[in-house]
Design a protein around this motif. Sequence first.
Motif, PDB file in Angstrom:
ATOM      1  N   ALA A  79     -20.100 -25.302 -12.330  1.00 35.24           N
ATOM      2  CA  ALA A  79     -19.602 -24.027 -11.796  1.00 35.24           C
ATOM      3  C   ALA A  79     -20.100 -23.800 -10.372  1.00 35.24           C
ATOM      4  CB  ALA A  79     -20.034 -22.879 -12.704  1.00 35.24           C
ATOM      5  N   VAL A  80     -21.392 -24.022 -10.167  1.00 33.55           N
ATOM      6  CA  VAL A  80     -21.966 -23.840  -8.834  1.00 33.55           C
ATOM      7  C   VAL A  80     -21.340 -24.817  -7.843  1.00 33.55           C
ATOM      8  CG1 VAL A  80     -24.103 -24.051  -7.490  1.00 33.55           C
ATOM      9  CG2 VAL A  80     -24.113 -22.845  -9.673  1.00 33.55           C
ATOM     10  N   VAL A 131     -17.939 -26.617   1.196  1.00 35.92           N
ATOM     11  CA  VAL A 131     -18.225 -28.033   1.445  1.00 35.92           C
ATOM     12  C   VAL A 131     -17.315 -28.859   0.535  1.00 35.92           C
ATOM     13  CG1 VAL A 131     -20.026 -29.805   1.482  1.00 35.92           C
ATOM     14  CG2 VAL A 131     -20.630 -27.416   1.928  1.00 35.92           C
ATOM     15  N   PRO A 132     -16.217 -29.373   1.080  1.00 38.14           N
ATOM     16  CA  PRO A 132     -15.234 -30.074   0.242  1.00 38.14           C
ATOM     17  C   PRO A 132     -15.824 -31.186  -0.630  1.00 38.14           C
ATOM     18  CG  PRO A 132     -14.339 -29.711   2.423  1.00 38.14           C
ATOM     19  CD  PRO A 132     -15.783 -29.285   2.474  1.00 38.14           C
ATOM     20  N   ALA A 133     -16.759 -31.956  -0.107  1.00 34.76           N
ATOM     21  CA  ALA A 133     -17.318 -33.067  -0.888  1.00 34.76           C
ATOM     22  C   ALA A 133     -18.019 -32.562  -2.147  1.00 34.76           C
ATOM     23  CB  ALA A 133     -18.287 -33.880  -0.034  1.00 34.76           C
ATOM     24  N   LEU A 134     -18.685 -31.420  -2.069  1.00 31.84           N
ATOM     25  CA  LEU A 134     -19.326 -30.859  -3.254  1.00 31.84           C
ATOM     26  C   LEU A 134     -18.289 -30.420  -4.285  1.00 31.84           C
ATOM     27  CD1 LEU A 134     -22.258 -28.745  -1.783  1.00 31.84           C
ATOM     28  CD2 LEU A 134     -22.383 -30.881  -3.054  1.00 31.84           C
ATOM     29  N   GLY A 135     -17.199 -29.857  -3.814  1.00 35.51           N
ATOM     30  CA  GLY A 135     -16.127 -29.454  -4.725  1.00 35.51           C
ATOM     31  C   GLY A 135     -15.518 -30.639  -5.440  1.00 35.51           C
ATOM     32  N   ALA A 182     -18.152 -31.954  -7.956  1.00 37.54           N
ATOM     33  CA  ALA A 182     -18.257 -31.050  -9.103  1.00 37.54           C
ATOM     34  C   ALA A 182     -17.042 -31.169 -10.006  1.00 37.54           C
ATOM     35  CB  ALA A 182     -18.418 -29.606  -8.623  1.00 37.54           C
ATOM     36  N   ALA A 183     -15.864 -31.232  -9.424  1.00 36.98           N
ATOM     37  CA  ALA A 183     -14.648 -31.342 -10.226  1.00 36.98           C
ATOM     38  C   ALA A 183     -14.633 -32.652 -11.009  1.00 36.98           C
ATOM     39  CB  ALA A 183     -13.407 -31.220  -9.338  1.00 36.98           C
ATOM     40  N   VAL A 184     -15.071 -33.735 -10.389  1.00 32.80           N
ATOM     41  CA  VAL A 184     -15.169 -35.018 -11.102  1.00 32.80           C
ATOM     42  C   VAL A 184     -16.134 -34.878 -12.271  1.00 32.80           C
ATOM     43  CG1 VAL A 184     -16.009 -37.403 -10.939  1.00 32.80           C
ATOM     44  CG2 VAL A 184     -14.500 -36.485  -9.168  1.00 32.80           C
ATOM     45  N   GLY A 185     -17.273 -34.263 -12.018  1.00 34.00           N
ATOM     46  CA  GLY A 185     -18.253 -34.065 -13.081  1.00 34.00           C
ATOM     47  C   GLY A 185     -17.728 -33.228 -14.223  1.00 34.00           C
ATOM     48  N   VAL A 186     -16.990 -32.161 -13.910  1.00 37.90           N
ATOM     49  CA  VAL A 186     -16.444 -31.302 -14.953  1.00 37.90           C
ATOM     50  C   VAL A 186     -15.366 -32.041 -15.751  1.00 37.90           C
ATOM     51  CG1 VAL A 186     -15.215 -29.140 -15.411  1.00 37.90           C
ATOM     52  CG2 VAL A 186     -17.051 -29.184 -13.727  1.00 37.90           C
ATOM     53  N   VAL A 187     -14.533 -32.802 -15.071  1.00 41.24           N
ATOM     54  CA  VAL A 187     -13.524 -33.603 -15.780  1.00 41.24           C
ATOM     55  C   VAL A 187     -14.225 -34.570 -16.737  1.00 41.24           C
ATOM     56  CG1 VAL A 187     -11.783 -35.420 -15.531  1.00 41.24           C
ATOM     57  CG2 VAL A 187     -11.697 -33.420 -14.039  1.00 41.24           C
ATOM     58  N   LEU A 188     -15.259 -35.254 -16.262  1.00 42.39           N
ATOM     59  CA  LEU A 188     -15.984 -36.202 -17.117  1.00 42.39           C
ATOM     60  C   LEU A 188     -16.670 -35.487 -18.279  1.00 42.39           C
ATOM     61  CD1 LEU A 188     -17.494 -38.581 -14.411  1.00 42.39           C
ATOM     62  CD2 LEU A 188     -15.578 -39.035 -15.972  1.00 42.39           C
ATOM     63  N   TYR A 189     -17.214 -34.297 -18.026  1.00 46.20           N
ATOM     64  CA  TYR A 189     -17.844 -33.517 -19.095  1.00 46.20           C
ATOM     65  C   TYR A 189     -16.837 -33.249 -20.209  1.00 46.20           C
ATOM     66  CZ  TYR A 189     -20.198 -29.764 -21.569  1.00 46.20           C
ATOM     67  OH  TYR A 189     -20.776 -28.990 -22.539  1.00 46.20           O
ATOM     68  N   PHE A 190     -15.634 -32.804 -19.832  1.00 51.87           N
ATOM     69  CA  PHE A 190     -14.651 -32.462 -20.858  1.00 51.87           C
ATOM     70  C   PHE A 190     -14.012 -33.693 -21.500  1.00 51.87           C
ATOM     71  CE2 PHE A 190     -15.038 -28.265 -18.904  1.00 51.87           C
ATOM     72  CZ  PHE A 190     -15.349 -27.559 -20.058  1.00 51.87           C
ATOM     73  N   ILE A 191     -13.982 -34.807 -20.807  1.00 54.67           N
ATOM     74  CA  ILE A 191     -13.572 -36.051 -21.461  1.00 54.67           C
ATOM     75  C   ILE A 191     -14.602 -36.415 -22.532  1.00 54.67           C
ATOM     76  CG2 ILE A 191     -13.309 -38.549 -21.140  1.00 54.67           C
ATOM     77  CD1 ILE A 191     -11.953 -37.892 -18.440  1.00 54.67           C
ATOM     78  N   VAL A 231      -7.444 -28.264 -16.365  1.00 57.06           N
ATOM     79  CA  VAL A 231      -7.745 -27.311 -15.284  1.00 57.06           C
ATOM     80  C   VAL A 231      -8.757 -27.938 -14.316  1.00 57.06           C
ATOM     81  CG1 VAL A 231      -8.771 -25.070 -14.745  1.00 57.06           C
ATOM     82  CG2 VAL A 231      -7.150 -25.267 -16.636  1.00 57.06           C
ATOM     83  N   ALA A 232      -9.741 -28.635 -14.857  1.00 54.66           N
ATOM     84  CA  ALA A 232     -10.710 -29.325 -13.997  1.00 54.66           C
ATOM     85  C   ALA A 232     -10.019 -30.406 -13.175  1.00 54.66           C
ATOM     86  CB  ALA A 232     -11.835 -29.922 -14.833  1.00 54.66           C
ATOM     87  N   ALA A 233      -9.084 -31.133 -13.778  1.00 55.67           N
ATOM     88  CA  ALA A 233      -8.329 -32.145 -13.048  1.00 55.67           C
ATOM     89  C   ALA A 233      -7.485 -31.494 -11.957  1.00 55.67           C
ATOM     90  CB  ALA A 233      -7.458 -32.955 -14.006  1.00 55.67           C
ATOM     91  N   ALA A 234      -6.922 -30.347 -12.256  1.00 57.23           N
ATOM     92  CA  ALA A 234      -6.144 -29.610 -11.249  1.00 57.23           C
ATOM     93  C   ALA A 234      -7.051 -29.202 -10.087  1.00 57.23           C
ATOM     94  CB  ALA A 234      -5.480 -28.392 -11.880  1.00 57.23           C
ATOM     95  N   ALA A 235      -8.250 -28.723 -10.405  1.00 55.15           N
ATOM     96  CA  ALA A 235      -9.197 -28.361  -9.348  1.00 55.15           C
ATOM     97  C   ALA A 235      -9.529 -29.570  -8.472  1.00 55.15           C
ATOM     98  CB  ALA A 235     -10.476 -27.781  -9.959  1.00 55.15           C
ATOM     99  N   LEU A 236      -9.712 -30.718  -9.102  1.00 53.90           N
ATOM    100  CA  LEU A 236     -10.002 -31.940  -8.360  1.00 53.90           C
ATOM    101  C   LEU A 236      -8.841 -32.292  -7.427  1.00 53.90           C
ATOM    102  CD1 LEU A 236     -11.652 -34.479  -7.743  1.00 53.90           C
ATOM    103  CD2 LEU A 236     -10.674 -35.503  -9.808  1.00 53.90           C
ATOM    104  N   ILE A 237      -7.655 -32.288  -7.964  1.00 54.52           N
ATOM    105  CA  ILE A 237      -6.479 -32.636  -7.152  1.00 54.52           C
ATOM    106  C   ILE A 237      -6.296 -31.638  -6.006  1.00 54.52           C
ATOM    107  CG2 ILE A 237      -3.949 -32.775  -7.204  1.00 54.52           C
ATOM    108  CD1 ILE A 237      -4.323 -33.889 -10.131  1.00 54.52           C
ATOM    109  N   LEU A 238      -6.439 -30.359  -6.302  1.00 53.58           N
ATOM    110  CA  LEU A 238      -6.275 -29.338  -5.263  1.00 53.58           C
ATOM    111  C   LEU A 238      -7.360 -29.443  -4.191  1.00 53.58           C
ATOM    112  CD1 LEU A 238      -5.301 -26.334  -7.537  1.00 53.58           C
ATOM    113  CD2 LEU A 238      -3.826 -27.469  -5.835  1.00 53.58           C
ATOM    114  N   ARG A 239      -8.602 -29.755  -4.603  1.00 52.20           N
ATOM    115  CA  ARG A 239      -9.673 -29.875  -3.607  1.00 52.20           C
ATOM    116  C   ARG A 239      -9.439 -31.089  -2.717  1.00 52.20           C
ATOM    117  NH1 ARG A 239     -12.845 -27.041  -0.409  1.00 52.20           N
ATOM    118  NH2 ARG A 239     -11.158 -27.980   0.746  1.00 52.20           N
ATOM    119  N   VAL A 240      -9.008 -32.203  -3.317  1.00 48.40           N
ATOM    120  CA  VAL A 240      -8.778 -33.421  -2.534  1.00 48.40           C
ATOM    121  C   VAL A 240      -7.608 -33.227  -1.571  1.00 48.40           C
ATOM    122  CG1 VAL A 240      -7.995 -35.832  -2.693  1.00 48.40           C
ATOM    123  CG2 VAL A 240      -9.799 -34.991  -4.211  1.00 48.40           C
ATOM    124  N   THR A 241      -6.560 -32.590  -2.028  1.00 45.15           N
ATOM    125  CA  THR A 241      -5.377 -32.428  -1.168  1.00 45.15           C
ATOM    126  C   THR A 241      -5.536 -31.324  -0.130  1.00 45.15           C
ATOM    127  OG1 THR A 241      -4.307 -30.963  -2.787  1.00 45.15           O
ATOM    128  CG2 THR A 241      -3.798 -33.327  -2.916  1.00 45.15           C
TER     129      THR A 241
END
Length: 115
Positions: free
Chosen positions: A55-56, A64-68, A71-80, A103-113
């Motif tokens: 969350a943080v 800081v895009p790299a942190l986002g 974090a999104a990768v970590g959350v996706v892996l957590y839910f996998i 939703v975590a995957a969406a956050a990852l895609i949106l942050r990267v794009t």
Amino acid sequence: MFISYAVVAVLLALGLLASAFATLTRNPRVAGIMTGLGVPESWFPWLAAAKAAGAVGLLAGLAVPALGVAAAVGVVLYFIGALVTHLRVKDYEIGAVVVLALVAAAALILRVTSA
């Protein structure tokens, strides 16, 4: 795209913080589900910390895009991992886990794009 990331990240972060609090305080419903899945109670603080860190990180990703992204990768892996845990014990009530992973995957895609 950044506004979309901001909305998704804030909402997901709120959900993760609520889940972390419920896990850390051993909410009877949450604790019952987790112990039913075979998760040892000694793991609860660590899992709560992982959710809170995600969350943080998602919120820090607003600045800081790299942190986002991390974090999104970590959350996706957590839910996998949560999905695998459910399937391992043949618990097919996985709707919430799948939605949160997406939703975590969406956050990852949106942050990267939007970087």
